[in-house]
Design an enzyme around this catalytic site. Structure first.
Site, mmCIF file in Angstrom:
data_model
loop_
_atom_site.group_PDB
_atom_site.id
_atom_site.type_symbol
_atom_site.label_atom_id
_atom_site.label_comp_id
_atom_site.label_asym_id
_atom_site.label_seq_id
_atom_site.Cartn_x
_atom_site.Cartn_y
_atom_site.Cartn_z
ATOM 1 N N SER A 136 44.306 46.820 31.403
ATOM 2 C CA SER A 136 44.580 45.384 31.530
ATOM 3 C C SER A 136 43.357 44.664 32.055
ATOM 4 O O SER A 136 42.613 45.202 32.898
ATOM 5 C CB SER A 136 45.749 45.150 32.488
ATOM 6 O OG SER A 136 45.930 43.764 32.738
ATOM 7 N N TYR A 150 49.895 46.262 40.358
ATOM 8 C CA TYR A 150 49.736 46.535 38.920
ATOM 9 C C TYR A 150 48.253 46.527 38.544
ATOM 10 O O TYR A 150 47.776 47.425 37.832
ATOM 11 C CB TYR A 150 50.499 45.478 38.130
ATOM 12 C CG TYR A 150 50.263 45.470 36.638
ATOM 13 C CD1 TYR A 150 50.962 46.337 35.801
ATOM 14 C CD2 TYR A 150 49.364 44.572 36.060
ATOM 15 C CE1 TYR A 150 50.756 46.312 34.419
ATOM 16 C CE2 TYR A 150 49.163 44.541 34.682
ATOM 17 C CZ TYR A 150 49.860 45.414 33.871
ATOM 18 O OH TYR A 150 49.662 45.374 32.510
#
Length: 241
Positions: A136, A150
């Site tokens: 990501s 995350y």
């Protein structure tokens, strides 16, 4: 014919990756958690394109879930590729407002599970095998106030990509990663912020969110012979952000 596992392969980015790889002639094993209806529809669509495809329900944070994926691939032939796409975050919130168990689960899904799936996959691969980890853009932004746990897990996955890529390079196996930025998927709605995409899009230098198919193109390139000299690195696909 190449044989590739795609975890989280029946929805969003994973489904787009599966469709793109099918177009390149890959037979596929698609992992999914619970949405059997979506899985059946994706399998039917991909088989209609002329490739073999199997969907496997299971939780890749468990040994049983990982074994089910690899066993399905073993029944189809020699594994040549893995796309570690399965991942999740459960809410947008500062860390202090995120339950401890949710932090643990997020790290397990986004870091521990991909490492263990890759471990099982490279054990089976010969020279020419490719692992693509979907990380990501958050990994380098930190995502304060949204999901720092995350972002940290995805940063770990970037470093895992580097380390494993160097470790297995001598066997002729490449390990690479794609780091998507803001992408139009159901993630934003399911984590409780359906307005996040239009709110965040102006922060992207290209002025818009990405499409799952744009991430799939990057994955397909990295898995192809055109990227044969690319390993142990992460390709950012984030519109400049």
């Amino acid at each position: 014919m190449p044989l590739t596992i795609v975890t989280g392969g029946t929805r969003g980015i994973g489904a787009a990756v599966a469709a793109r790889l099918a177009g390149a002639g890959h037979d596929l094993v698609l992992g999914h958690r619970a949405d059997s209806a979506s899985a059946r529809a994706v399998v039917a669509s991909l088989e209609a394109s002329g490739v073999r495809c199997a969907a496997v329900a299971g939780d890749v944070t468990t040994d049983a879930g990982i074994d089910a994926l690899l066993d399905a691939a073993d029944r189809m032939g020699e594994l040549t590729g893995l796309v570690n796409n399965a991942g999740a975050t459960y809410r947008f919130a500062p860390l202090v407002d995120t339950p401890a168990e949710e932090v643990r689960r997020t790290v397990e899904v986004n870091l521990t599970a991909p490492m263990l799936v890759a471990r099982a996959a490279v054990e089976r691969m010969g020279a020419g095998g490719v692992v693509v980890n979907v990380t990501s853009g958050a990994a380098t932004l930190g995502s304060p106030g949204e999901y720092v746990h995350y972002a940290a897990a995805k940063a770990g996955l970037d470093l895992f990509t580097r380390g494993l890529g160097l470790e297995v390079a001598g066997r002729g196996i490449r390990v690479v990663a794609v780091a998507p930025g803001l992408v139009e998927t159901e993630l934003h709605a399911t984590t409780g912020d359906p307005g996040r995409l239009p709110r965040m899009a102006p922060q992207v230098p290209l002025g818009r969110a990405g499409q799952p198919e744009e991430i799939a193109e990057a994955v397909a390139w990295l898995m192809s012979d055109a990227a044969s000299y690319v390993t142990a690195t992460t390709l950012r696909v984030a519109g400049g952000r």
